[in-house]
Structure formats: structure tokens, C-alpha cells
Design an enzyme around this catalytic site. Structure first.
Site, PDB file in Angstrom:
ATOM      1  N   LEU A  96      27.710 -33.880  -6.832  1.00 60.14           N
ATOM      2  CA  LEU A  96      26.974 -33.402  -8.002  1.00 60.14           C
ATOM      3  C   LEU A  96      27.952 -32.902  -9.059  1.00 60.14           C
ATOM      4  O   LEU A  96      28.907 -32.191  -8.750  1.00 60.14           O
ATOM      5  CB  LEU A  96      26.027 -32.279  -7.594  1.00 60.14           C
ATOM      6  CG  LEU A  96      24.887 -32.729  -6.674  1.00 60.14           C
ATOM      7  CD1 LEU A  96      24.182 -31.522  -6.056  1.00 60.14           C
ATOM      8  CD2 LEU A  96      23.888 -33.602  -7.434  1.00 60.14           C
ATOM      9  N   ASN A 110      26.370 -25.550   0.279  1.00 59.81           N
ATOM     10  CA  ASN A 110      26.574 -26.760   1.088  1.00 59.81           C
ATOM     11  C   ASN A 110      27.051 -26.347   2.467  1.00 59.81           C
ATOM     12  O   ASN A 110      27.648 -25.269   2.633  1.00 59.81           O
ATOM     13  CB  ASN A 110      27.621 -27.652   0.422  1.00 59.81           C
ATOM     14  CG  ASN A 110      27.847 -28.945   1.182  1.00 59.81           C
ATOM     15  OD1 ASN A 110      26.888 -29.577   1.650  1.00 59.81           O
ATOM     16  ND2 ASN A 110      29.095 -29.346   1.343  1.00 59.81           N
ATOM     17  N   HIS A 112      29.501 -27.763   5.612  1.00 56.48           N
ATOM     18  CA  HIS A 112      30.530 -28.758   5.897  1.00 56.48           C
ATOM     19  C   HIS A 112      30.984 -28.594   7.354  1.00 56.48           C
ATOM     20  O   HIS A 112      31.253 -27.461   7.781  1.00 56.48           O
ATOM     21  CB  HIS A 112      31.716 -28.563   4.937  1.00 56.48           C
ATOM     22  CG  HIS A 112      32.777 -29.592   5.126  1.00 56.48           C
ATOM     23  ND1 HIS A 112      32.612 -30.901   4.723  1.00 56.48           N
ATOM     24  CD2 HIS A 112      33.994 -29.526   5.721  1.00 56.48           C
ATOM     25  CE1 HIS A 112      33.690 -31.580   5.046  1.00 56.48           C
ATOM     26  NE2 HIS A 112      34.549 -30.775   5.660  1.00 56.48           N
ATOM     27  N   ASP A 148      34.048 -29.984  -1.494  1.00 53.01           N
ATOM     28  CA  ASP A 148      34.159 -28.971  -0.424  1.00 53.01           C
ATOM     29  C   ASP A 148      35.187 -27.890  -0.748  1.00 53.01           C
ATOM     30  O   ASP A 148      35.890 -27.400   0.144  1.00 53.01           O
ATOM     31  CB  ASP A 148      34.503 -29.657   0.921  1.00 53.01           C
ATOM     32  CG  ASP A 148      33.501 -30.740   1.284  1.00 53.01           C
ATOM     33  OD1 ASP A 148      32.304 -30.528   1.056  1.00 53.01           O
ATOM     34  OD2 ASP A 148      33.912 -31.800   1.782  1.00 53.01           O
ATOM     35  N   GLU A 177      26.254 -25.187  13.149  1.00 50.93           N
ATOM     36  CA  GLU A 177      25.737 -25.388  11.787  1.00 50.93           C
ATOM     37  C   GLU A 177      24.303 -24.885  11.689  1.00 50.93           C
ATOM     38  O   GLU A 177      23.897 -24.256  10.706  1.00 50.93           O
ATOM     39  CB  GLU A 177      25.773 -26.874  11.411  1.00 50.93           C
ATOM     40  CG  GLU A 177      27.173 -27.449  11.282  1.00 50.93           C
ATOM     41  CD  GLU A 177      27.151 -28.911  10.855  1.00 50.93           C
ATOM     42  OE1 GLU A 177      26.316 -29.282  10.019  1.00 50.93           O
ATOM     43  OE2 GLU A 177      27.985 -29.686  11.372  1.00 50.93           O
TER      44      GLU A 177
END
Ligand code: GRF
Length: 221
Positions: A96, A110, A112, A148, A177
Site C-alpha cells: 500500500l 500488519n 509478519h 515490513d 501470530e
């Protein structure tokens, strides 16, 4: 009374992180609600998961727009129209740019599957395994314009075992996660995250920092 934070999730694939977020929302431990799930891929399993949870699921493919900026403007429009106050990228495979990020300053997260800044980009678990690290893990971070590179919110460490393959390692990272992302969203929703330079300061609820740190690092602190 503060209104409930509305989260928009962008996902491209199987959506297990989305599922963890939906489950946390359903159990009341997210401190937020999932307002909409958007995928750039029509057949993404993430969209099925959203529908199964009674959450609006939309396919918005970049191919229908003349430029990346137009596509990003359309994404912003969809999210704004639903009152989204936090965007969570959960396996969203498009980068983005400023058109999107400037619309949600400090409000895009986000996840990762590596301990950033090590192993950014794709197939991070495989990169880590092939490099031969002894400790791998995952990171939730705010999104900036790099890949990232944004400020780290939370990380969890996962030991690499002798018998591991890249796949078994990835599976154990994924379990972490699923714990890390809902907690990060909850901390954001409760107004406990504050950016100081590129450091994310966390105003932990009493007693929680040490238990979380110990559980996720395997260390006593
Ligand atoms: C996860 O490993 C996440 O860390 C990365 O993409 C993968 C998405 O998996 N960004 P899923 O779609 O949430 O199952």
C-alpha cells in the site's frame, strides 16, 4: 463513553489470522468489532470466514482500476464509509502506498512471520529456516511506506528445533501470530499504544507486561 473501534481487515488468502481476530471479537476479548473484510482476490478463503462470522466481505480487485492510486482511493472509500478506525493487514499481498496510508495515519497494522528487522518480504519463515537461526518468531507492526519496516508493536519468539522443516516452523510461528494480532488490536482499541519516534510505547494493564513477555520470549523477567 468511547465508541467501539471498528476494524477493517484486508486479506488475500486463507485468513487464519483474520479468524483469530474474528474469534477474539466474538469472545469479547478484542475490544473492537470487525466492520468489514476486503480482499483483492475473489476466491480468498478469508472472505468465506468473514461471511461465516456474519461480517461484510467484499472483493475489490486492483484490475478494475486504471492506477494503483485509484485502487487505493477505492479501498479508502470502502473503509471510511464503514467508519473504520483501524486497518489490519492479515496476509494482504499488495503493497500500500501513500494514497492509502495517508488516509489512516498511524492506523494501519500488519503481521509478519519473522522477528523484524530480520527477514522482511515473502516466505519469511523459510528465509529464517534456511539462514539457520535458532530463534524465529513473528512481529505486529504499524505500516509505513517500506516493506515490513514500520514501528514494532509486539513480537513473539519461537525456537527453531532440530527436527523442524520450514513448514513445521511456519506452523508454530502461526500459532503465535494468532495470539499476537488480537492482543495488538486490543491494546490499540484501549488507547494503550503511543508512538515515540519509531518506538511504540505500551501502557500495559497492571501485571500484564511481564506475563506476556515471559510467555512469548520463554524468559523470566
Ligand atoms: C501470515 O503468516 C502472516 O504473518 C503473513 O501472511 C500470512 C497470512 O496467513 N503476513 P493467513 O492468511 O492469516 O492464514
Amino acid at each position: 463513553m468511547r465508541s467501539v473501534l471498528r476494524v477493517g481487515v484486508l486479506a488475500s488468502g486463507r485468513g487464519t489470522n483474520l479468524q483469530a481476530i474474528l474469534d477474539a471479537a466474538a469472545s469479547g476479548s478484542l475490544g473492537a468489532e470487525v466492520a468489514v473484510v476486503v480482499s483483492n482476490r475473489r476466491g480468498a478463503q478469508a472472505l468465506d470466514r468473514a461471511r461465516a462470522a456474519g461480517v461484510e466481505a467484499l472483493h475489490l480487485g486492483p484490475g478494475a482500476y486504471p492506477s494503483r492510486e485509484d485502487y487505493e482511493r477505492a479501498l479508502v472509500g470502502v473503509l471510511r464509509a464503514r467508519g473504520v478506525g483501524l486497518v489490519a493487514l492479515a496476509g494482504f499481498m499488495l503493497i500500500l502506498g501513500p494514497t492509502f496510508l495517508d488516509a489512516f495515519p498511524g492506523r494501519v497494522m500488519n503481521i509478519h512471520p519473522a522477528l523484524l528487522p530480520a527477514f522482511p518480504g515473502v516466505e519469511a519463515q523459510k528465509q529464517a529456516w534456511e539462514y539457520g537461526v535458532k530463534v524465529a518468531g513473528c512481529t505486529v507492526h504499524f505500516v509505513d511506506e517500506g516493506t515490513d519496516t514500520g514501528p514494532v508493536i509486539l513480537q513473539a519468539a519461537v525456537p527453531v528445533l532440530e527436527a523442524d522443516t520450514a513448514e513445521t516452523l511456519a506452523a508454530r510461528i502461526l500459532e503465535q501470530e494468532h495470539r499476537l494480532y488480537p492482543l495488538s488490536i486490543r491494546l490499540f482499541a484501549e488507547g494503550r499504544l503511543r508512538l515515540e519516534g519509531r518506538r511504540v510505547r505500551i501502557d500495559w494493564p497492571p501485571g500484564e507486561e511481564r506475563s506476556v513477555a515471559a510467555a512469548w520470549s520463554g524468559l523470566r523477567c
